[in-house]
Design a protein around this motif. Sequence first.
Motif, mmCIF file in Angstrom:
data_model
loop_
_atom_site.group_PDB
_atom_site.id
_atom_site.type_symbol
_atom_site.label_atom_id
_atom_site.label_comp_id
_atom_site.label_asym_id
_atom_site.label_seq_id
_atom_site.Cartn_x
_atom_site.Cartn_y
_atom_site.Cartn_z
ATOM 1 N N THR A 1 -25.283 -8.908 -8.962
ATOM 2 C CA THR A 1 -25.433 -10.117 -9.772
ATOM 3 C C THR A 1 -26.775 -10.077 -10.499
ATOM 4 O O THR A 1 -27.823 -9.865 -9.876
ATOM 5 N N ILE A 2 -26.768 -10.269 -11.802
ATOM 6 C CA ILE A 2 -28.019 -10.245 -12.578
ATOM 7 C C ILE A 2 -28.676 -11.614 -12.469
ATOM 8 O O ILE A 2 -28.071 -12.633 -12.842
ATOM 9 N N PRO A 3 -29.956 -11.702 -11.960
ATOM 10 C CA PRO A 3 -30.613 -13.015 -11.820
ATOM 11 C C PRO A 3 -31.086 -13.528 -13.188
ATOM 12 O O PRO A 3 -31.301 -12.759 -14.111
ATOM 13 N N PRO B 1 -23.716 4.121 -9.479
ATOM 14 C CA PRO B 1 -22.478 3.332 -9.557
ATOM 15 C C PRO B 1 -22.475 2.125 -8.635
ATOM 16 O O PRO B 1 -21.707 1.185 -8.863
ATOM 17 N N GLU B 2 -23.359 2.125 -7.572
ATOM 18 C CA GLU B 2 -23.372 0.985 -6.662
ATOM 19 C C GLU B 2 -23.950 -0.261 -7.323
ATOM 20 O O GLU B 2 -23.808 -1.362 -6.817
ATOM 21 N N TRP B 3 -24.652 -0.094 -8.445
ATOM 22 C CA TRP B 3 -25.266 -1.251 -9.111
ATOM 23 C C TRP B 3 -24.261 -2.064 -9.952
ATOM 24 O O TRP B 3 -24.612 -3.125 -10.463
ATOM 25 N N LYS B 4 -23.016 -1.520 -10.137
ATOM 26 C CA LYS B 4 -22.076 -2.133 -11.090
ATOM 27 C C LYS B 4 -21.841 -3.620 -10.830
ATOM 28 O O LYS B 4 -21.829 -4.429 -11.746
ATOM 29 N N PHE B 5 -21.649 -3.956 -9.560
ATOM 30 C CA PHE B 5 -21.234 -5.330 -9.248
ATOM 31 C C PHE B 5 -22.391 -6.198 -8.773
ATOM 32 O O PHE B 5 -22.166 -7.280 -8.229
ATOM 33 N N LEU C 1 -14.454 -6.348 -16.155
ATOM 34 C CA LEU C 1 -15.010 -5.353 -17.072
ATOM 35 C C LEU C 1 -16.155 -4.556 -16.450
ATOM 36 O O LEU C 1 -16.546 -3.521 -16.981
ATOM 37 N N LYS C 2 -16.706 -5.052 -15.336
ATOM 38 C CA LYS C 2 -17.849 -4.349 -14.737
ATOM 39 C C LYS C 2 -17.448 -2.989 -14.166
ATOM 40 O O LYS C 2 -18.304 -2.128 -13.948
#
Length: 668
Positions: A431-433, A425-429, A416-417
């Motif tokens: 990982t959220i800490p 757009p580079e931030w889509k994938f 879904l990301k």
Amino acid sequence: MSTSGLKAIAPVPTAADFLDIVLSRTQRKTATVIHKNFKISRIRNFYMRKVKFTQDSFDEKLEAILTEFPMLDDLHPFLASLMNVLYDKNHYKLALGQLRTARHLIDQVAKDYVRLLKFGDSLYRCKQLKTAALGRMATVMRRQKDPLAYLEQVRQHISRLPAIDPNTRTLLVCGYPNVGKSSFMNKVTRADVDVQPYAFTTKSLFVGHLDYKYLRWQVIDTPGILDHPLEEMNTIEMQSITALAHLKSCVLYFMDLSEQCGYTVEAQCKLFHSIKPLFSGKPVMLVINKIDVTRLEDLTPENRTLVQEIIDAEDVQCIQVSCYSEEGVMELKNKACDALLSHRVESKLKGSKINAVINRIHVAQPVPRDDVVRTPFIPDAVKERKKYDKNDPDRRKLLRDAELEEERDGVFSINLKTDYLLANPEWKFDTIPEIMDGKNIADFIDPDIAERLEALEREEEKLQAEGFYDSGEDMFDSEDEREASEAQKALRHKIHSQSIKKSKKNQARLPRTAGLRTLSELSTGLKKAGYDPSSIEARAEMLAKIQGAKRKRADADMDVDMDEGGEGDEGEEGDWMDVDGEEAPISKRAKGNSGAVVAKNPRAPRSNRQLAGMRDDQQASRAIKLRNLGQRERNMHAKAGESDRAIRVKKPKHLYAGKRKAGKTDRR
């Protein structure tokens, strides 16, 4: 009227069943009690009613049969001819005529015997006339055994006929046996007609339905026809001829040029010419079937000339199909439907009524308002859009392609990301800490979290300043919890007070002993109030003496009972009043075996009545056993005792053994 309308016919009973139905109905629905001592007019009416009711029952049943079976003169010509072919018109009319005659005869018999019953002079004479009337009616009905049996056979056959609507759009398939008519029918409709490699597999008309141009069409598969005179044709062939003669349809004449059907091309051409008069006024299509074996071009010159002669005739179109390879089948269906539609329109235009209608119709035609050419506008993005080609390596990648690439063990999970809308757009994938800069990320999802934390800290400081945390009795996290606790306490107190109030509702407000006073206290109170208590004092002293004597006698009896090992009898409680210096009586108390004082029931009987008349306990227990033994049989029959009148039979006889006679009401 379609053949589906013929199906709503009730079963026709046999002659014997007919009699059973009518006579049992007469017995059930009319009175059954008559006596020779009744007035003669009552006896006559009793038997006249029997005869009339029987006649009405016969009349009703016969009328239902006569009205439900269709009259051939009122049917569509196709249905009338079809019934003539299948059931023989003369035989059918004769059967219905015989039933009509039987109904008339039964009416006459009933009328004659009712007239005779008016002059019956005794119960015996009236009963004999009634028996004769019913007997003659039964004789008339028994003679209708054959017409009833024939009509029941017709009814069963009609119910199995296909629902053919003579007025709707119809494609009629005809030709020699085994040329592929049923195979075509199975291809274009949902019908399931039996197909076999021998002649006359189809023995009756079959109907299938198809949709074309949002209209419902019926396709009729007819049995094969042989080329011989009409008089020599059998019932199977005559059904086809009937359909050809009476149905407004598009005729599909099937030919098998390979001659695998067992008939030569010449014979098939001859049959076309012999039944051609039936095609007048109908669009005709010559269908050359089995072209996977032999085509029109493969014929010998002689046979080709014969077929070409048919094709060159006016109003005949030729189409080559193969039901095996399905070549040309759909084209044939479309052409046949179009031909029938155009023919129906033409036939309506030829009528005189159309002139009056056309004069009232105006068809509006759009006219250009100026000379400007307005070409359709197509956006450049649409023009430049590249057509999707799955073999192109540079094509746009679809989710289906990703599924085929990543599928493992039949499982594919969508990422879904890929649909996230972010500033970069580079931030889509990424990982959220969970923890960042020593703080929990989840805490900062709420934009107002900082303000709420500050408000909470201010509230804590205020509570500390007020000394809220000083006492360790009631520790509440907030003002809301304090209020909730106080509300719970108030609720508990209210419930407790309500329960006490409810439990005290029927209790005395003062204990019973609180009302007891000595005689001297009563006398003093009366003197203070200005009354003379001398009469009360005299009565109280007299009662005290009587009570004392009773108490002494009761104590003596108790001592005797104790010596014999029994319980002491209870002393009677009199109208006692506390006289100065005397104790309250102990008449309600008695000593047990242990010497302790125990309370006794004041209303208990002085002796056990169950043991009355018995020598001892052993004799009493034996008597109880004998009583139980005597009741066992009744208990097994679920009887409470000799007086129980419950009827526990599942089928009481009086409900199944006819009517009870006059005056007899004993149900057992």
